[in-house]
Design a protein around this motif. Structure first.
Motif, PDB file in Angstrom:
ATOM      1  N   ASN A 153       0.819  -1.200   0.000  1.00 22.95           N
ATOM      2  CA  ASN A 153       0.000   0.000   0.000  1.00 22.95           C
ATOM      3  C   ASN A 153       0.858   1.257   0.000  1.00 22.95           C
ATOM      4  O   ASN A 153       0.498   2.276  -0.599  1.00 22.95           O
ATOM      5  CB  ASN A 153      -0.937   0.007   1.207  1.00 22.95           C
ATOM      6  CG  ASN A 153      -1.983  -1.084   1.133  1.00 22.95           C
ATOM      7  OD1 ASN A 153      -2.226  -1.657   0.077  1.00 22.95           O
ATOM      8  ND2 ASN A 153      -2.609  -1.390   2.254  1.00 22.95           N
ATOM      9  N   LEU A 154       1.986   1.200   0.688  1.00 25.43           N
ATOM     10  CA  LEU A 154       2.903   2.336   0.719  1.00 25.43           C
ATOM     11  C   LEU A 154       3.406   2.683  -0.685  1.00 25.43           C
ATOM     12  O   LEU A 154       3.445   3.854  -1.076  1.00 25.43           O
ATOM     13  CB  LEU A 154       4.080   2.025   1.646  1.00 25.43           C
ATOM     14  CG  LEU A 154       5.235   3.024   1.660  1.00 25.43           C
ATOM     15  CD1 LEU A 154       4.790   4.354   2.256  1.00 25.43           C
ATOM     16  CD2 LEU A 154       6.421   2.472   2.432  1.00 25.43           C
ATOM     17  N   ILE A 155       3.787   1.674  -1.441  1.00 26.05           N
ATOM     18  CA  ILE A 155       4.312   1.901  -2.794  1.00 26.05           C
ATOM     19  C   ILE A 155       3.234   2.485  -3.699  1.00 26.05           C
ATOM     20  O   ILE A 155       3.478   3.427  -4.464  1.00 26.05           O
ATOM     21  CB  ILE A 155       4.867   0.589  -3.375  1.00 26.05           C
ATOM     22  CG1 ILE A 155       6.108   0.137  -2.582  1.00 26.05           C
ATOM     23  CG2 ILE A 155       5.219   0.745  -4.842  1.00 26.05           C
ATOM     24  CD1 ILE A 155       6.626  -1.227  -2.965  1.00 26.05           C
ATOM     25  N   ILE A 156       2.020   1.958  -3.619  1.00 25.34           N
ATOM     26  CA  ILE A 156       0.929   2.469  -4.448  1.00 25.34           C
ATOM     27  C   ILE A 156       0.607   3.919  -4.081  1.00 25.34           C
ATOM     28  O   ILE A 156       0.416   4.778  -4.959  1.00 25.34           O
ATOM     29  CB  ILE A 156      -0.326   1.599  -4.305  1.00 25.34           C
ATOM     30  CG1 ILE A 156      -0.035   0.162  -4.738  1.00 25.34           C
ATOM     31  CG2 ILE A 156      -1.470   2.173  -5.132  1.00 25.34           C
ATOM     32  CD1 ILE A 156       0.355   0.013  -6.180  1.00 25.34           C
ATOM     33  N   LEU A 157       0.563   4.223  -2.782  1.00 25.92           N
ATOM     34  CA  LEU A 157       0.256   5.586  -2.352  1.00 25.92           C
ATOM     35  C   LEU A 157       1.374   6.552  -2.729  1.00 25.92           C
ATOM     36  O   LEU A 157       1.115   7.701  -3.095  1.00 25.92           O
ATOM     37  CB  LEU A 157       0.016   5.610  -0.839  1.00 25.92           C
ATOM     38  CG  LEU A 157      -0.572   6.908  -0.268  1.00 25.92           C
ATOM     39  CD1 LEU A 157      -1.919   7.210  -0.922  1.00 25.92           C
ATOM     40  CD2 LEU A 157      -0.725   6.811   1.237  1.00 25.92           C
ATOM     41  N   LYS A 158       2.605   6.089  -2.671  1.00 25.47           N
ATOM     42  CA  LYS A 158       3.747   6.917  -3.103  1.00 25.47           C
ATOM     43  C   LYS A 158       3.608   7.263  -4.583  1.00 25.47           C
ATOM     44  O   LYS A 158       3.807   8.413  -4.992  1.00 25.47           O
ATOM     45  CB  LYS A 158       5.063   6.182  -2.848  1.00 25.47           C
ATOM     46  CG  LYS A 158       6.293   6.943  -3.339  1.00 25.47           C
ATOM     47  CD  LYS A 158       7.516   6.076  -3.348  1.00 25.47           C
ATOM     48  CE  LYS A 158       7.541   5.123  -4.537  1.00 25.47           C
ATOM     49  NZ  LYS A 158       7.837   5.834  -5.817  1.00 25.47           N
ATOM     50  N   ASN A 159       3.272   6.282  -5.398  1.00 27.74           N
ATOM     51  CA  ASN A 159       3.077   6.527  -6.827  1.00 27.74           C
ATOM     52  C   ASN A 159       1.931   7.505  -7.074  1.00 27.74           C
ATOM     53  O   ASN A 159       1.988   8.328  -7.996  1.00 27.74           O
ATOM     54  CB  ASN A 159       2.810   5.212  -7.556  1.00 27.74           C
ATOM     55  CG  ASN A 159       4.013   4.293  -7.544  1.00 27.74           C
ATOM     56  OD1 ASN A 159       5.142   4.731  -7.330  1.00 27.74           O
ATOM     57  ND2 ASN A 159       3.782   3.012  -7.771  1.00 27.74           N
ATOM     58  N   PHE A 160       0.902   7.413  -6.244  1.00 29.23           N
ATOM     59  CA  PHE A 160      -0.230   8.338  -6.362  1.00 29.23           C
ATOM     60  C   PHE A 160       0.219   9.765  -6.073  1.00 29.23           C
ATOM     61  O   PHE A 160      -0.125  10.707  -6.807  1.00 29.23           O
ATOM     62  CB  PHE A 160      -1.330   7.921  -5.386  1.00 29.23           C
ATOM     63  CG  PHE A 160      -2.592   8.724  -5.514  1.00 29.23           C
ATOM     64  CD1 PHE A 160      -3.616   8.297  -6.350  1.00 29.23           C
ATOM     65  CD2 PHE A 160      -2.759   9.893  -4.808  1.00 29.23           C
ATOM     66  CE1 PHE A 160      -4.791   9.026  -6.470  1.00 29.23           C
ATOM     67  CE2 PHE A 160      -3.922  10.635  -4.923  1.00 29.23           C
ATOM     68  CZ  PHE A 160      -4.934  10.200  -5.753  1.00 29.23           C
ATOM     69  N   PHE A 161       1.004   9.948  -5.007  1.00 30.29           N
ATOM     70  CA  PHE A 161       1.495  11.279  -4.655  1.00 30.29           C
ATOM     71  C   PHE A 161       2.415  11.841  -5.737  1.00 30.29           C
ATOM     72  O   PHE A 161       2.436  13.052  -5.971  1.00 30.29           O
ATOM     73  CB  PHE A 161       2.242  11.231  -3.322  1.00 30.29           C
ATOM     74  CG  PHE A 161       1.351  11.027  -2.121  1.00 30.29           C
ATOM     75  CD1 PHE A 161       0.006  11.320  -2.179  1.00 30.29           C
ATOM     76  CD2 PHE A 161       1.864  10.531  -0.927  1.00 30.29           C
ATOM     77  CE1 PHE A 161      -0.825  11.136  -1.082  1.00 30.29           C
ATOM     78  CE2 PHE A 161       1.056  10.349   0.176  1.00 30.29           C
ATOM     79  CZ  PHE A 161      -0.296  10.645   0.097  1.00 30.29           C
ATOM     80  N   GLN A 162       3.186  10.955  -6.387  1.00 31.03           N
ATOM     81  CA  GLN A 162       4.127  11.407  -7.410  1.00 31.03           C
ATOM     82  C   GLN A 162       3.421  12.013  -8.617  1.00 31.03           C
ATOM     83  O   GLN A 162       3.997  12.821  -9.346  1.00 31.03           O
ATOM     84  CB  GLN A 162       4.998  10.240  -7.881  1.00 31.03           C
ATOM     85  CG  GLN A 162       6.124   9.895  -6.932  1.00 31.03           C
ATOM     86  CD  GLN A 162       7.006   8.783  -7.448  1.00 31.03           C
ATOM     87  OE1 GLN A 162       7.929   8.343  -6.784  1.00 31.03           O
ATOM     88  NE2 GLN A 162       6.747   8.307  -8.646  1.00 31.03           N
ATOM     89  N   GLN A 163       2.176  11.630  -8.859  1.00 33.94           N
ATOM     90  CA  GLN A 163       1.457  12.106 -10.033  1.00 33.94           C
ATOM     91  C   GLN A 163       0.879  13.503  -9.853  1.00 33.94           C
ATOM     92  O   GLN A 163       0.372  14.084 -10.804  1.00 33.94           O
ATOM     93  CB  GLN A 163       0.335  11.124 -10.375  1.00 33.94           C
ATOM     94  CG  GLN A 163       0.822   9.734 -10.736  1.00 33.94           C
ATOM     95  CD  GLN A 163      -0.313   8.760 -10.940  1.00 33.94           C
ATOM     96  OE1 GLN A 163      -1.364   9.133 -11.449  1.00 33.94           O
ATOM     97  NE2 GLN A 163      -0.122   7.520 -10.555  1.00 33.94           N
ATOM     98  N   MET A 164       0.951  14.044  -8.656  1.00 34.83           N
ATOM     99  CA  MET A 164       0.411  15.381  -8.430  1.00 34.83           C
ATOM    100  C   MET A 164       1.325  16.436  -9.042  1.00 34.83           C
ATOM    101  O   MET A 164       2.550  16.327  -8.950  1.00 34.83           O
ATOM    102  CB  MET A 164       0.247  15.633  -6.928  1.00 34.83           C
ATOM    103  CG  MET A 164      -0.828  14.778  -6.301  1.00 34.83           C
ATOM    104  SD  MET A 164      -1.210  15.281  -4.631  1.00 34.83           S
ATOM    105  CE  MET A 164      -2.546  14.143  -4.274  1.00 34.83           C
ATOM    106  N   PRO A 165       0.761  17.466  -9.656  1.00 32.10           N
ATOM    107  CA  PRO A 165       1.593  18.510 -10.279  1.00 32.10           C
ATOM    108  C   PRO A 165       2.479  19.211  -9.258  1.00 32.10           C
ATOM    109  O   PRO A 165       2.021  19.554  -8.153  1.00 32.10           O
ATOM    110  CB  PRO A 165       0.547  19.474 -10.862  1.00 32.10           C
ATOM    111  CG  PRO A 165      -0.710  18.677 -10.972  1.00 32.10           C
ATOM    112  CD  PRO A 165      -0.676  17.685  -9.860  1.00 32.10           C
ATOM    113  N   ASP A 166       3.735  19.425  -9.636  1.00 39.48           N
ATOM    114  CA  ASP A 166       4.655  20.108  -8.735  1.00 39.48           C
ATOM    115  C   ASP A 166       4.246  21.558  -8.505  1.00 39.48           C
ATOM    116  O   ASP A 166       4.573  22.149  -7.468  1.00 39.48           O
ATOM    117  CB  ASP A 166       6.079  20.062  -9.305  1.00 39.48           C
ATOM    118  CG  ASP A 166       6.618  18.635  -9.387  1.00 39.48           C
ATOM    119  OD1 ASP A 166       6.162  17.803  -8.581  1.00 39.48           O
ATOM    120  OD2 ASP A 166       7.467  18.367 -10.249  1.00 39.48           O
TER     121      ASP A 166
END
Length: 291
Positions: A153-166
């Protein structure tokens, strides 16, 4: 929009029919359990276990609720589920967000360690010794803290956060918001589909968990509902109720008692699911597009 072809309509009809049949087949075991929980003593004596009783009886439910055993176990499980899910989401979010930032030094090494923990673990005995050394034995916290973070779940949530615009975070920093403020005020509100999905994953895991309670909990007053269910299934009625409190002297079928306990232990988590279902598929897919 053009009308569907005959072949397309036929394909839809076959698909819908097949899905309905699969849904009915999936529901049959649960319906069998629910219906048999209302089986009366008289009908059980005449017909045995049936799929649909001719007369519904609440004797089994009156029996299991004649003492506070099942209510106490339900309250324990509700606490474990709510507190455990909150701990899981908080710790997972606090770890996933820094790992999603490219400027974090050593994040690749940390991710390798996380992936390593998915493939290899210390085992049951070392985990038991750690819990014992921390003084968590016979405590509900022994069911919450050791599994505070799921690596998957940590890896999936990390990937989700990475997709947010900087740009969103940069604008917040210009306005004077720190990293914790960005996480709480911006990132988490925008991540509600993912948070709802993982909350459901964690909650179902806590609700259905029983093996850790077998290892760490000796006090029957602290048993979750799944341990009580296990005892009822193994030992028939298992002393869960007080037969002297029943209005009738007829013996309650052990099968009905088992089915009633299974129904009571299953319904709460089924009731919660529809409220999170709309976020379920969206949350998983958004976090699994890129690494």
């Amino acid at each position: 929009m053009k009308d569907r072809t005959v072949g397309g309509r036929l394909f839809d009809i076959v698909n819908i029919t097949a899905l309905i049949l699969f849904a009915v087949l999936a529901m049959l075991p649960f319906l069998y359990i629910v219906f048999n929980s209302f089986l009366s003593s008289e009908e059980f004596a005449r017909r045995g276990v049936v799929f649909f009783p001719k007369k519904f009886s609440l004797d089994a439910y009156m029996y299991i609720f004649s003492t506070n055993t099942i209510v106490r176990s339900l309250l324990n499980t509700i606490f474990i589920t709510l507190a455990g899910t909150a701990i899981n989401i908080i710790f997972t979010s606090l770890m996933a967000y820094p790992l999603s930032r490219k400027e974090l030094h050593g994040r690749k090494s940390i991710m390798l360690l996380i992936i390593f923990s998915m493939l290899f673990s210390g085992g049951m005995i070392p985990a038991f010794l750690v819990v014992k050394a921390l003084g968590l034995m016979n405590s509900l916290w022994a069911l919450l803290l050791p599994g505070a973070i799921s690596a998957f779940n940590l890896i999936i949530l990390k990937n989700f956060f990475q997709q947010m615009p900087d740009g969103i975070e940069e604008a917040a920093k210009i306005d004077g918001c720190n990293d914790i403020g960005i996480l709480i005020k911006i990132v988490l509100p925008l991540s509600l589909p993912a948070i709802a999905t993982f909350s459901l994953f964690y909650a179902v895991g806590h609700w259905n968990s029983f093996f850790t309670a077998i290892l760490y909990i000796n006090d029957t007053a602290k048993w979750p509902i799944q341990i009580l269910l296990r005892q009822v299934v193994i030992m028939a009625e298992g002393g869960i109720g007080d037969a002297s409190q029943m209005s009738e002297s007829l013996a309650i079928p052990a099968q009905s008692v088992k089915m009633a306990v299974i129904t009571v232990s299953t319904l709460p988590i089924l009731i919660v699911y529809p409220f999170l279902q709309k976020h379920f598929a969206k949350g998983v897919l958004l976090g699994s597009v890129k690494g």
